[in-house]
Scaffold this motif. Structure first.
Motif, short mmCIF file in Angstrom:
data_model
loop_
_atom_site.label_atom_id
_atom_site.label_comp_id
_atom_site.label_asym_id
_atom_site.label_seq_id
_atom_site.Cartn_x
_atom_site.Cartn_y
_atom_site.Cartn_z
N UNK B 78 0.77 -1.02 0.03
CA UNK B 78 -0.48 -0.08 0.20
C UNK B 78 1.31 1.39 -0.35
N UNK B 79 0.12 2.31 -0.14
CA UNK B 79 1.06 3.40 -0.44
C UNK B 79 1.24 4.08 -1.58
N UNK B 80 1.44 5.55 -1.55
CA UNK B 80 1.75 6.47 -2.43
C UNK B 80 2.49 5.96 -3.64
N UNK B 81 3.44 5.91 -3.43
CA UNK B 81 5.38 5.22 -3.87
C UNK B 81 4.53 4.19 -4.72
N UNK B 82 4.05 3.29 -3.78
CA UNK B 82 4.14 1.75 -4.41
C UNK B 82 2.94 2.14 -5.58
N UNK B 83 1.85 2.41 -5.90
CA UNK B 83 0.82 3.15 -6.34
C UNK B 83 1.01 3.28 -7.76
N UNK B 84 2.10 4.57 -7.15
CA UNK B 84 3.15 4.47 -8.68
C UNK B 84 3.43 3.63 -9.55
N UNK B 85 4.43 2.90 -8.46
CA UNK B 85 5.02 2.04 -9.13
C UNK B 85 4.14 1.08 -9.80
N UNK B 86 2.94 0.55 -9.32
CA UNK B 86 1.62 -0.38 -9.97
C UNK B 86 2.04 0.19 -11.27
N UNK B 87 1.59 1.69 -11.17
CA UNK B 87 1.02 2.36 -12.27
C UNK B 87 1.93 2.14 -13.63
N UNK B 88 3.19 2.23 -12.74
CA UNK B 88 4.41 1.94 -14.45
C UNK B 88 4.51 1.26 -14.65
N UNK B 89 4.12 -0.15 -14.04
CA UNK B 89 5.20 -1.26 -14.15
C UNK B 89 3.85 -1.44 -14.91
N UNK B 90 2.70 -1.56 -14.95
CA UNK B 90 1.57 -1.71 -16.02
C UNK B 90 1.36 -1.11 -16.79
N UNK B 91 1.52 -0.21 -16.40
CA UNK B 91 1.74 1.05 -18.12
C UNK B 91 3.03 0.03 -19.44
N UNK B 92 4.01 0.10 -18.87
CA UNK B 92 5.46 -0.95 -18.82
C UNK B 92 4.92 -2.21 -19.72
N UNK B 93 3.78 -2.87 -18.44
CA UNK B 93 3.75 -3.84 -19.84
C UNK B 93 2.70 -4.26 -20.09
N UNK B 94 1.63 -3.12 -20.48
CA UNK B 94 0.65 -2.46 -21.58
C UNK B 94 2.07 -2.35 -22.89
N UNK B 95 2.34 -1.78 -23.02
CA UNK B 95 3.84 -1.27 -23.91
C UNK B 95 4.20 -1.88 -25.31
N UNK B 96 4.69 -2.84 -23.18
CA UNK B 96 5.47 -4.32 -24.35
C UNK B 96 4.81 -4.78 -24.81
N UNK B 97 3.50 -5.25 -24.12
CA UNK B 97 2.82 -5.92 -25.00
C UNK B 97 2.69 -5.45 -26.99
N UNK B 98 2.02 -4.47 -26.66
CA UNK B 98 2.00 -3.87 -28.02
C UNK B 98 2.26 -3.56 -29.21
N UNK B 99 3.49 -3.36 -28.18
CA UNK B 99 4.77 -3.17 -29.27
C UNK B 99 5.21 -4.24 -29.32
N UNK B 100 5.26 -5.54 -28.83
CA UNK B 100 6.15 -6.14 -29.23
C UNK B 100 4.73 -7.70 -30.31
N UNK B 101 4.61 -7.38 -29.16
CA UNK B 101 3.30 -8.05 -30.36
C UNK B 101 2.73 -7.71 -31.85
N UNK B 102 2.69 -6.36 -31.89
CA UNK B 102 2.72 -6.20 -33.25
C UNK B 102 3.93 -6.27 -34.53
N UNK B 103 4.91 -5.85 -33.25
CA UNK B 103 6.46 -5.86 -34.26
C UNK B 103 6.71 -7.81 -34.38
N UNK B 104 5.85 -8.59 -33.52
CA UNK B 104 6.60 -10.07 -34.45
C UNK B 104 5.10 -10.11 -34.89
#
Lengths: 122, 147
Positions: B78-104
């Motif tokens: 819990x906490x704001x810091x972890x909340x931000x980390x959650x957004x960043x990591x999950x955003x990175x995952x979405x970006x990753x799966x869309x980018x690598x998925x499309x390129x592949x």
């Protein structure tokens, strides 16, 4: 890996998974039934570990990477245990759903293990 | 969670009673945990046995595994810091799966070896594609300090 045993194991894991997810969505907390199904999946995984260790001595060798196979097997063995500990700590309907998700994950991993053992490197 | 001087902790105790992660969110965390395990396992095998074959693909696999672990932890804590980390990591995952998925799909030679994100996570029943969306939906619903 013994093929029919692996398939039976996949079937048990899928049925156990669907059962637990169903029970969980119906609002049941973890019971002997859902915990038992998960325990059965775990027990079969341990049996699979024994089979995998013994099989090469009887001429039943893996066609794919043993490293990959055992990474899957060890990971799979950890999954139901983790889910069960979770279910013991938090007795809510969602823990039952998690038991089911763990069983389904094991089913997928078993299928991959079977592929690694039987159809790779041919 | 022992320090009373941890102000992030104080913020989140206002609306959430004892635990912040409840209900269906627990299932989300469990599925994240399973995916983190899957990504870590595959990446471990790739790096140990055949890293030289495709250093880029396999480095990416390892990075994805680390990000899935970080996202799982961030969702639990819990906490704001972890909340931000959650957004960043999950955003990175979405970006990753869309980018690598499309390129592949359009240039398979770029990713000759399977990764978690190849063809939008087909090897993982498309869970890598669906999970970040569910994660973002869930994060948006329980923003700390926003009623």
């Amino acid at each position: 890996m013994i093929e029919w045993f692996a398939w039976a194991q996949v079937a048990v894991a899928v049925l156990g998974g669907l059962l637990c997810i169903g029970l969980g969505l119906l609002g049941r907390k973890p019971t002997d039934l859902s915990m038992g199904a998960t325990a059965l999946v775990e027990l079969l995984l341990l049996a699979q570990l024994v089979v995998a260790i013994v099989a090469p001595f009887t001429g039943n060798n893996a066609s794919g990477s043993l490293l990959e196979f055992y990474t899957y097997l060890v990971s799979a063995i950890l999954v139901p245990v983790t889910a069960a500990i979770w279910a013991l700590i938090e007795r809510s309907r969602w823990s039952t759903v998690i038991l089911g998700a763990a069983c389904l994950a094991v089913a997928v991993m078993l299928y991959r293990m079977l592929q690694i053992w039987t159809v790779q490197g041919l | 969670m022992t320090g009373p001087q941890n102000d992030a902790n104080v913020n989140t105790t206002e609306d959430a009673p004892t635990r912040r992660v409840t209900g269906v969110g627990r299932v989300l965390i469990a599925v994240y945990g399973i995916l983190a395990l899957a990504a870590t396992g595959r990446s471990f095998v790739q790096i140990v046995s055949k890293f030289a074959d495709a250093p880029l693909s396999y480095s990416l696999s390892a990075l994805a595994a680390v990000v899935y672990i970080a996202a799982t932890v961030a969702l639990i804590r819990s906490g704001r810091g972890w909340y931000r980390v959650a957004w960043i990591t999950i955003g990175f995952e979405l970006l990753g799966v869309l980018t690598v998925g499309t390129l592949s799909l359009f240039d398979p030679s770029l990713f000759p070896h399977d990764s978690v994100w190849s063809v939008y996570g087909r090897g993982y029943l498309f869970i890598p594609l669906v999970l970040p969306l569910l994660g973002m939906w869930w994060l948006a619903r329980r923003a700390p300090g926003r009623a």
